[in-house]
Design a protein around this motif. Structure first.
Motif, short mmCIF file in Angstrom:
data_model
loop_
_atom_site.label_atom_id
_atom_site.label_comp_id
_atom_site.label_asym_id
_atom_site.label_seq_id
_atom_site.Cartn_x
_atom_site.Cartn_y
_atom_site.Cartn_z
N LEU A 183 25.22 37.51 46.50
CA LEU A 183 26.05 38.67 46.19
C LEU A 183 25.38 39.54 45.12
CD1 LEU A 183 29.01 39.68 46.82
CD2 LEU A 183 29.67 38.50 44.72
N SER A 184 25.19 40.81 45.42
CA SER A 184 24.57 41.72 44.46
C SER A 184 25.62 42.23 43.47
CB SER A 184 23.93 42.90 45.17
OG SER A 184 24.92 43.77 45.70
N LYS A 185 25.15 42.78 42.36
CA LYS A 185 26.06 43.33 41.36
C LYS A 185 26.85 44.51 41.93
CE LYS A 185 23.49 41.94 37.24
NZ LYS A 185 22.78 42.40 36.01
N ASN A 186 26.19 45.33 42.73
CA ASN A 186 26.88 46.48 43.34
C ASN A 186 27.97 46.02 44.30
OD1 ASN A 186 25.55 48.51 41.98
ND2 ASN A 186 23.96 48.75 43.54
N GLN A 187 27.67 44.98 45.07
CA GLN A 187 28.67 44.45 46.00
C GLN A 187 29.85 43.87 45.24
OE1 GLN A 187 26.03 41.81 48.13
NE2 GLN A 187 26.03 43.12 49.96
N LEU A 188 29.57 43.14 44.17
CA LEU A 188 30.63 42.58 43.34
C LEU A 188 31.51 43.69 42.77
CD1 LEU A 188 32.00 40.26 41.81
CD2 LEU A 188 30.23 40.49 40.05
N LYS A 189 30.88 44.76 42.28
CA LYS A 189 31.62 45.87 41.70
C LYS A 189 32.48 46.56 42.76
CE LYS A 189 30.95 50.15 39.08
NZ LYS A 189 29.95 51.07 38.46
N THR A 190 31.93 46.78 43.95
CA THR A 190 32.67 47.44 45.02
C THR A 190 33.88 46.63 45.43
OG1 THR A 190 30.72 48.57 45.89
CG2 THR A 190 32.56 48.24 47.41
N ILE A 191 33.68 45.33 45.64
CA ILE A 191 34.77 44.48 46.12
C ILE A 191 35.89 44.39 45.10
CG2 ILE A 191 35.38 42.13 46.82
CD1 ILE A 191 32.44 41.91 47.85
N THR A 192 35.54 44.16 43.84
CA THR A 192 36.59 44.03 42.82
C THR A 192 37.31 45.36 42.58
OG1 THR A 192 34.91 44.33 41.09
CG2 THR A 192 35.51 42.07 41.67
N SER A 193 36.62 46.47 42.80
CA SER A 193 37.28 47.78 42.62
C SER A 193 38.38 47.99 43.64
CB SER A 193 36.26 48.92 42.73
OG SER A 193 35.87 49.16 44.07
N LEU A 194 38.28 47.32 44.79
CA LEU A 194 39.26 47.51 45.86
C LEU A 194 40.60 46.86 45.56
CD1 LEU A 194 36.92 47.08 48.97
CD2 LEU A 194 37.71 49.21 47.91
N ASN A 195 40.70 46.21 44.39
CA ASN A 195 42.00 45.73 43.94
C ASN A 195 42.92 46.89 43.59
OD1 ASN A 195 41.31 43.01 44.16
ND2 ASN A 195 40.47 42.95 42.08
N GLN A 196 42.34 48.08 43.38
CA GLN A 196 43.11 49.25 43.01
C GLN A 196 43.17 50.25 44.17
OE1 GLN A 196 42.33 50.88 38.99
NE2 GLN A 196 40.80 49.25 38.79
N LYS A 197 44.36 50.80 44.36
CA LYS A 197 44.57 51.72 45.48
C LYS A 197 43.64 52.92 45.43
CE LYS A 197 48.02 54.60 47.79
NZ LYS A 197 49.41 55.09 47.80
N LYS A 198 43.40 53.47 44.24
CA LYS A 198 42.58 54.69 44.16
C LYS A 198 41.17 54.47 44.67
CE LYS A 198 41.22 54.12 39.29
NZ LYS A 198 41.23 54.77 37.95
N PHE A 199 40.65 53.26 44.49
CA PHE A 199 39.31 52.96 44.98
C PHE A 199 39.33 52.64 46.48
CE2 PHE A 199 38.73 52.03 40.40
CZ PHE A 199 37.76 52.99 40.15
N ARG A 200 40.41 52.00 46.95
CA ARG A 200 40.54 51.79 48.39
C ARG A 200 40.58 53.13 49.11
NH1 ARG A 200 44.33 47.82 46.63
NH2 ARG A 200 46.14 49.10 47.20
N THR A 201 41.33 54.07 48.54
CA THR A 201 41.45 55.40 49.13
C THR A 201 40.12 56.14 49.09
OG1 THR A 201 43.79 55.52 48.49
CG2 THR A 201 42.69 57.59 49.01
N ALA A 202 39.45 56.07 47.96
CA ALA A 202 38.19 56.79 47.81
C ALA A 202 37.10 56.23 48.71
CB ALA A 202 37.73 56.73 46.35
N ARG A 203 37.06 54.91 48.86
CA ARG A 203 36.00 54.28 49.66
C ARG A 203 36.42 54.05 51.12
NH1 ARG A 203 32.12 52.01 46.14
NH2 ARG A 203 32.78 51.89 43.95
N HIS A 204 37.71 54.26 51.41
CA HIS A 204 38.24 54.02 52.76
C HIS A 204 38.00 52.58 53.21
CE1 HIS A 204 38.95 58.32 53.13
NE2 HIS A 204 37.70 58.53 52.77
N LEU A 205 38.17 51.65 52.27
CA LEU A 205 37.92 50.24 52.56
C LEU A 205 39.06 49.38 52.01
CD1 LEU A 205 34.15 49.88 51.51
CD2 LEU A 205 35.04 50.01 53.85
N PHE A 206 39.26 48.22 52.64
CA PHE A 206 40.20 47.24 52.11
C PHE A 206 39.64 45.84 52.35
CE2 PHE A 206 41.41 47.51 56.54
CZ PHE A 206 41.81 46.23 56.89
N VAL A 207 40.25 44.86 51.69
CA VAL A 207 39.78 43.48 51.72
C VAL A 207 40.71 42.61 52.55
CG1 VAL A 207 39.34 41.42 50.32
CG2 VAL A 207 38.68 43.68 49.46
N ALA A 208 40.10 41.74 53.37
CA ALA A 208 40.85 40.70 54.08
C ALA A 208 40.18 39.37 53.79
CB ALA A 208 40.88 40.97 55.58
#
Length: 242
Positions: free
Chosen positions: A3-28
């Protein structure tokens, strides 16, 4: 790979709606839920797993350690796989059939349960007020157990939606008509309200019928039913009588 640092940052950011909306991504997370999304029309962005043998036919896969999985998981006990999926565009609203509308539902577990109930009872569309909890919140995704892949969800101005709909509108309230004595049509809008405050007055003004689930206990001191429990009873009655 790891796991890269950028991947870690992206995934953990998706805990917040504003980042899910900005990145158009969600976690399953979890083998079963991820499989539901992989077998649906949802588009996979990337998958992180402890054992790559299960997902060897996929290109967007990174094999990680259990320690790394714990860093990105929101589960108490991480379950082998975490995947990022793209948030799809909302589908056009349908005009007939039974539709459920939610007014300011706040609890992710309740929304997830209601999505599962819609799936179980064959309700194809769920309408949510704009301040209802995000359906791509991780807790909603997990509690809906894959039903999110089969129920269309639209966030909109609920009052405007009701005003523009020709369907009969049923609101679940404490002092409505006994649902067991009500005539329930095949096509209708069923509106369910906030866990603490119920349905807003501005929405109730647009309702054509109010229904309630009677209390049968001798003392009748129970204040109210959980909104997901009420949804289950009401959907069962709509489907039983139509």
């Amino acid at each position: 790979m790891s796991l890269s640092k950028n991947q870690l940052k992206t995934i953990t950011s998706l805990n917040q709606k504003k980042f899910r909306t900005a990145r158009h991504l969600f976690v399953a997370e979890g083998t079963k839920i991820v499989a539901e999304f992989l077998n649906s029309d949802f588009e996979l962005e990337h998958l992180f797993c402890v054992d790559n043998l299960i997902y060897k036919n996929l290109e967007e896969v990174t094999e990680i350690s259990e320690t790394e999985l714990k860093k990105i998981s929101t589960l108490v006990t991480p379950n082998n796989v975490l995947a990022l999926f793209k948030i799809p565009a909302e589908t056009p609203s349908i005009k007939s059939g039974l539709i459920v509308a939610l007014d300011e539902i706040n609890d992710p577990g309740n929304l997830g349960a209601i999505i599962r109930l819609c799936d179980w009872f064959g309700v194809d569309q769920l309408i949510c007020s704009t301040n209802t909890v995000d359906c791509y919140n991780q807790k909603v995704v997990q509690s809906s157990m894959g039903s999110l892949t089969r129920v269309s969800i639209i966030y909109t101005d609920l009052a405007a939606y009701l005003q523009n709909s020709n369907l009969p509108k049923f609101a679940a309230v404490m002092d409505g008509e006994n649902v067991y004595k009500s005539s329930l049509p095949e096509s209708a809008l069923l509106v369910l309200g906030n866990e603490a405050n119920g349905i807003r007055d501005s929405i109730l003004k647009l309702i054509t019928n109010t229904i309630s689930i009677p209390r049968f206990g001798v003392l009748k001191q129970t204040e109210s039913l959980n909104v997901a429990t009420a949804a289950a009873i009401l959907l069962s009655e709509f489907k039983r009588l139509t």
